[in-house]
Scaffold this motif. Structure first.
Motif, PDB file in Angstrom:
ATOM      1  N   GLY A 163      74.716 -26.610 -23.921  1.00 50.85           N
ATOM      2  CA  GLY A 163      74.180 -27.335 -25.019  1.00 50.85           C
ATOM      3  C   GLY A 163      74.474 -28.777 -24.834  1.00 50.85           C
ATOM      4  N   LYS A 164      75.339 -29.057 -24.333  1.00 51.83           N
ATOM      5  CA  LYS A 164      75.859 -30.624 -24.123  1.00 51.83           C
ATOM      6  C   LYS A 164      75.101 -31.173 -23.206  1.00 51.83           C
ATOM      7  CE  LYS A 164      80.495 -30.184 -26.255  1.00 51.83           C
ATOM      8  NZ  LYS A 164      82.043 -30.359 -26.075  1.00 51.83           N
ATOM      9  N   VAL A 165      75.110 -30.352 -22.189  1.00 49.42           N
ATOM     10  CA  VAL A 165      74.484 -30.989 -20.826  1.00 49.42           C
ATOM     11  C   VAL A 165      72.848 -31.228 -20.995  1.00 49.42           C
ATOM     12  CG1 VAL A 165      73.802 -30.406 -18.345  1.00 49.42           C
ATOM     13  CG2 VAL A 165      76.262 -30.131 -19.019  1.00 49.42           C
ATOM     14  N   LEU A 166      72.426 -30.103 -21.625  1.00 45.75           N
ATOM     15  CA  LEU A 166      71.000 -30.125 -21.733  1.00 45.75           C
ATOM     16  C   LEU A 166      70.437 -30.930 -22.870  1.00 45.75           C
ATOM     17  CD1 LEU A 166      70.132 -26.290 -21.153  1.00 45.75           C
ATOM     18  CD2 LEU A 166      69.928 -27.908 -19.551  1.00 45.75           C
ATOM     19  N   GLN A 167      71.269 -31.279 -23.901  1.00 45.05           N
ATOM     20  CA  GLN A 167      70.806 -32.159 -24.713  1.00 45.05           C
ATOM     21  C   GLN A 167      70.501 -33.564 -24.348  1.00 45.05           C
ATOM     22  OE1 GLN A 167      74.196 -32.531 -27.875  1.00 45.05           O
ATOM     23  NE2 GLN A 167      72.739 -33.954 -29.116  1.00 45.05           N
ATOM     24  N   SER A 168      71.170 -34.078 -23.231  1.00 43.35           N
ATOM     25  CA  SER A 168      70.810 -35.248 -22.864  1.00 43.35           C
ATOM     26  C   SER A 168      69.594 -35.122 -21.607  1.00 43.35           C
ATOM     27  CB  SER A 168      71.846 -35.838 -22.065  1.00 43.35           C
ATOM     28  OG  SER A 168      72.567 -34.905 -21.170  1.00 43.35           O
ATOM     29  N   MET A 169      69.226 -33.852 -21.413  1.00 43.76           N
ATOM     30  CA  MET A 169      68.204 -33.849 -20.492  1.00 43.76           C
ATOM     31  C   MET A 169      66.860 -33.676 -20.981  1.00 43.76           C
ATOM     32  SD  MET A 169      69.707 -31.291 -17.573  1.00 43.76           S
ATOM     33  CE  MET A 169      68.326 -31.340 -16.793  1.00 43.76           C
ATOM     34  N   GLU A 170      66.009 -34.596 -20.617  1.00 46.39           N
ATOM     35  CA  GLU A 170      64.506 -34.499 -21.324  1.00 46.39           C
ATOM     36  C   GLU A 170      63.695 -33.195 -20.495  1.00 46.39           C
ATOM     37  OE1 GLU A 170      60.487 -37.352 -21.717  1.00 46.39           O
ATOM     38  OE2 GLU A 170      62.198 -37.923 -20.663  1.00 46.39           O
ATOM     39  N   VAL A 212      74.573 -25.700 -31.329  1.00 45.70           N
ATOM     40  CA  VAL A 212      73.987 -25.768 -30.160  1.00 45.70           C
ATOM     41  C   VAL A 212      72.841 -26.660 -30.312  1.00 45.70           C
ATOM     42  CG1 VAL A 212      72.471 -24.745 -28.158  1.00 45.70           C
ATOM     43  CG2 VAL A 212      74.479 -23.589 -29.038  1.00 45.70           C
ATOM     44  N   LEU A 213      72.644 -27.955 -29.939  1.00 45.49           N
ATOM     45  CA  LEU A 213      71.537 -28.735 -30.296  1.00 45.49           C
ATOM     46  C   LEU A 213      70.343 -28.961 -29.155  1.00 45.49           C
ATOM     47  CD1 LEU A 213      73.835 -31.679 -31.609  1.00 45.49           C
ATOM     48  CD2 LEU A 213      72.668 -29.988 -32.988  1.00 45.49           C
ATOM     49  N   CYS A 214      70.604 -28.424 -28.242  1.00 43.30           N
ATOM     50  CA  CYS A 214      69.300 -28.484 -27.150  1.00 43.30           C
ATOM     51  C   CYS A 214      68.364 -27.333 -27.593  1.00 43.30           C
ATOM     52  CB  CYS A 214      70.024 -28.300 -25.661  1.00 43.30           C
ATOM     53  SG  CYS A 214      70.484 -26.686 -25.347  1.00 43.30           S
ATOM     54  N   ASP A 215      67.178 -27.445 -26.883  1.00 46.77           N
ATOM     55  CA  ASP A 215      66.290 -26.342 -27.040  1.00 46.77           C
ATOM     56  C   ASP A 215      66.894 -25.095 -26.229  1.00 46.77           C
ATOM     57  OD1 ASP A 215      63.865 -24.968 -27.452  1.00 46.77           O
ATOM     58  OD2 ASP A 215      62.888 -25.984 -25.689  1.00 46.77           O
ATOM     59  N   TYR A 216      66.565 -23.901 -27.200  1.00 49.30           N
ATOM     60  CA  TYR A 216      67.180 -22.763 -26.644  1.00 49.30           C
ATOM     61  C   TYR A 216      66.401 -21.646 -27.469  1.00 49.30           C
ATOM     62  CZ  TYR A 216      69.313 -21.728 -31.060  1.00 49.30           C
ATOM     63  OH  TYR A 216      69.699 -21.485 -32.392  1.00 49.30           O
ATOM     64  N   VAL A 217      66.381 -20.474 -26.681  1.00 47.68           N
ATOM     65  CA  VAL A 217      65.725 -19.324 -27.263  1.00 47.68           C
ATOM     66  C   VAL A 217      66.356 -18.126 -26.442  1.00 47.68           C
ATOM     67  CG1 VAL A 217      64.025 -19.355 -25.453  1.00 47.68           C
ATOM     68  CG2 VAL A 217      63.500 -18.092 -27.440  1.00 47.68           C
ATOM     69  N   PHE A 218      66.603 -16.971 -27.569  1.00 50.93           N
ATOM     70  CA  PHE A 218      67.162 -15.690 -27.041  1.00 50.93           C
ATOM     71  C   PHE A 218      65.790 -14.786 -26.832  1.00 50.93           C
ATOM     72  CE2 PHE A 218      70.494 -17.495 -29.695  1.00 50.93           C
ATOM     73  CZ  PHE A 218      71.487 -17.267 -28.793  1.00 50.93           C
ATOM     74  N   CYS A 219      65.868 -14.131 -25.453  1.00 50.17           N
ATOM     75  CA  CYS A 219      64.769 -13.110 -25.258  1.00 50.17           C
ATOM     76  C   CYS A 219      65.465 -12.116 -25.003  1.00 50.17           C
ATOM     77  CB  CYS A 219      63.880 -13.835 -24.122  1.00 50.17           C
ATOM     78  SG  CYS A 219      63.049 -15.280 -24.051  1.00 50.17           S
ATOM     79  N   VAL A 220      64.807 -10.933 -25.949  1.00 54.13           N
ATOM     80  CA  VAL A 220      65.687  -9.730 -25.936  1.00 54.13           C
ATOM     81  C   VAL A 220      64.630  -8.423 -25.286  1.00 54.13           C
ATOM     82  CG1 VAL A 220      66.764  -7.983 -27.307  1.00 54.13           C
ATOM     83  CG2 VAL A 220      67.029 -10.284 -27.890  1.00 54.13           C
TER      84      VAL A 220
END
Length: 226
Positions: free
Chosen positions: A71-78, A109-117
């Motif tokens: 979350g921290k790493v991807l938050q800063s990635m466009e 978690v502040l980055c874009d995320y999704v759970f795919c079940v």
């Protein structure tokens, strides 16, 4: 676009790689990069917070730790997203999704995320494409699909074994002799062979359709429903 995947096991890792390779060819105008972190099984969500966290190699056990880190790493990635792919097994799907979302919220978690079940498990995505099964295994016993309810909480990999494994599920079970290694090896083979033949948009599995739609939505925002 960068996709970071957290995946339950190696066989799902293999399948997702095939899907991403096909998706890259489908969107040649876009730069698509992905990385996969696969675990040694699903494990269990912790019911209570733990002061001392340590890696277990199980996806759900380690989920809070990896959600925070990525979350921290991807938050800063466009143009990046965290995609978590896992089976619901015998769990109630709605309740399980809510538990996963609560875990993400509690770990901020502040980055874009999704759970795919995958419902019930990853092999449902393979069973959702009979054409790919036939292409990968010309001698497949497709008639066994008649006893399978797509995305039902029922036997899934066992049905696939009856379809593609020589002499079926019982033969594989006997060969495994209680050792999951042999079954895991077979699952990886199915994911590889059928995954190579999988049709991106022609799949009967609702949970697969959700997965591919979430990927497409990030490549083409507001894309039509598949």
């Amino acid at each position: 676009m960068f996709f970071q995947f957290l995946i339950e096991d190696r066989s799902t890792n293999i399948l997702v790689d095939h899907v991403m390779q096909k998706l890259t060819k489908q969107h040649m105008e876009k730069e698509i990069v992905w990385n996969v972190k696969h675990f040694g099984g699903i494990g269990h969500l912790s019911k209570k917070g733990s002061v001392l966290e340590r890696k277990t190699g199980k996806l759900l056990n380690d989920l809070p730790m990896f959600l925070r880190a990525f979350g921290k790493v991807l938050q800063s990635m466009e143009d990046s997203a965290l995609i978590i792919v896992l089976d619901n097994d015998q769990r109630d799907v709605r309740k399980f999704r809510q538990e996963l979302e609560n875990t993400a919220i509690s770990n901020i978690v502040l980055c874009d995320y999704v759970f795919c079940v995958a419902v019930k498990e990853m092999e449902a995505w393979l069973l959702g494409d009979p054409g790919a099964i036939r292409e990968a295994y010309p001698d497949a016993k497709i008639q066994f699909l008649k006893r399978y309810e797509q995305d039902g909480i029922c036997d899934t990999w066992e049905v696939l074994a009856d379809i593609v494994y020589p002499h079926g599920y019982q033969k594989l079970k006997k060969k495994a002799g209680g050792n999951y290694t042999e079954i895991g090896k077979a699952k990886c083979e199915w994911a590889d062979k059928i995954g190579k033949c999988l049709h991106l948009y022609e799949n009967r599995s609702p949970s697969y359709q959700y997965f591919i739609r979430e990927l497409e939505n990030r490549l083409i925002p507001d894309c039509p429903q598949l």
